[in-house]
Write an enzyme that holds these catalytic residues in place. Sequence first.
Site, PDB file in Angstrom:
ATOM      1  N   GLY A 177      30.442  30.477  71.433  1.00 64.14           N
ATOM      2  CA  GLY A 177      31.902  31.139  71.544  1.00 64.14           C
ATOM      3  C   GLY A 177      32.070  32.113  70.898  1.00 64.14           C
ATOM      4  N   GLY A 179      33.636  34.932  71.589  1.00 60.53           N
ATOM      5  CA  GLY A 179      34.734  35.300  71.982  1.00 60.53           C
ATOM      6  C   GLY A 179      36.003  34.916  71.094  1.00 60.53           C
ATOM      7  CG  ASP A 180      37.447  31.128  70.906  1.00 62.46           C
ATOM      8  OD1 ASP A 180      38.687  31.684  71.053  1.00 62.46           O
ATOM      9  OD2 ASP A 180      36.868  30.506  71.649  1.00 62.46           O
ATOM     10  CG  LEU A 181      32.696  31.188  66.883  1.00 64.90           C
ATOM     11  CD1 LEU A 181      31.310  30.803  66.873  1.00 64.90           C
ATOM     12  CD2 LEU A 181      33.657  30.305  66.005  1.00 64.90           C
ATOM     13  CB  ALA A 184      37.695  33.041  63.750  1.00 63.47           C
TER      14      ALA A 184
END
Length: 407
Positions: A177, A179-181, A184
């Site tokens: 992921g 697109g999240d990591l 973050a």
Amino acid sequence: MAATGFGALDGIRVIDLTQMLAGPFCTQLLADQGAEVIKIEPLEGDNTRTSGPFHADDRLRAFGGYYASVNRNKRSIAIDLKTEEGKKILLDLIASADVLVENYRAGVMDRLGLGYEALRARNPRLVYGAIRGFGDPRTGASPYADWPAFDVVAQAMGGLMQITGPDRDTPIKVGPGVGDLMPAAMCAFGILAAVVHAGKTGRGQFVDVSMVDSVLSLCERIVHQHAFQNVVPHPEGNRHPLIAPFGLFRAADGWVTIACHTDAWWALLCRLIGRGDLIDDPRTATSPARVAHRDLVYDEIGAFTATKTKAELLALLGGKVPFGPVYDVADIVADPHFKARDMVVALPHPGLDRPIAVAGIPIKMTETPGAVTRHAPLLGQDTDAILAELGRSPERIAALRSAKAVG
């Protein structure tokens, strides 16, 4: 405040209002480096608690692998922020906090009366980190600011899918992921930059990270290709569009990577595989020539690698040229590199009689190494202790719980 003492962020208090993947991974990065992270969850908990996967022997099923992997080293307090008492608890926590992180859609915290401006009035030094699909209007009003987004949306709109795939007509989602990591990690960096600034000036600030923007920054190459070459990049399969060889090659039992795009690396590779004739071949002698004749390059090298196992290729090429076998997770767990680097860490897990593994800390520091010291918390595991630290009596805590302001 609970003492940590093992990381560079010891003494930094982080209020974590995040959920799913991007926000919790951001705050875990801070927790791994010694920050005290207080995860505030709704009374029903972060919904990834029930997402699994659950170990077959888990008797408790309090949370599965998803939650365990991105919430270690944190404390948990369950609060209903829609209640006035719940809001008061958060405001009391903010008074002693350095950082707050949330990843709600734009406007959610404002509607609760807990937006950045309200919290800054309570604590001018507060660094407020926000991760949203398309950013926050405070720093740049995207026309998509109100759109919901997840990893797959960020990968699509940030440009990653359009350069990933087996051929130019088939975009593919990247496995992890990112697109999240990626946002973050970007948010954690922005938060720490803002904490340093607050230490110098006494003024906090709003740190805004867009998931889509972060993926675009990961794909920076497409921007300069478009600007410098006037091209719109497309998927290139497992090859690099600008250098060769730099990609995947089939082995007898799987796949390997080789990156010998410089003339020196290329010549060494050719000698190692017994193809010295390719060193002076005008079609492959120079980097521009190899790019122009990339099919020939990959065919000739691939013809050799296909006759060898990954282990045989590792023995021949490993440590001599840029080379690596394509690993699955079983290979990773068995490899001595990851053991030496503590990149697979076993933690106790509620409901199991033995520890279970999660990924370790990739940032290594000599003086303040950080540590994985605590498994992800049970829902509300620290509610009583945190409320007591805020001065609530046992009787008052019981009343709050009875009124369902906390859990």
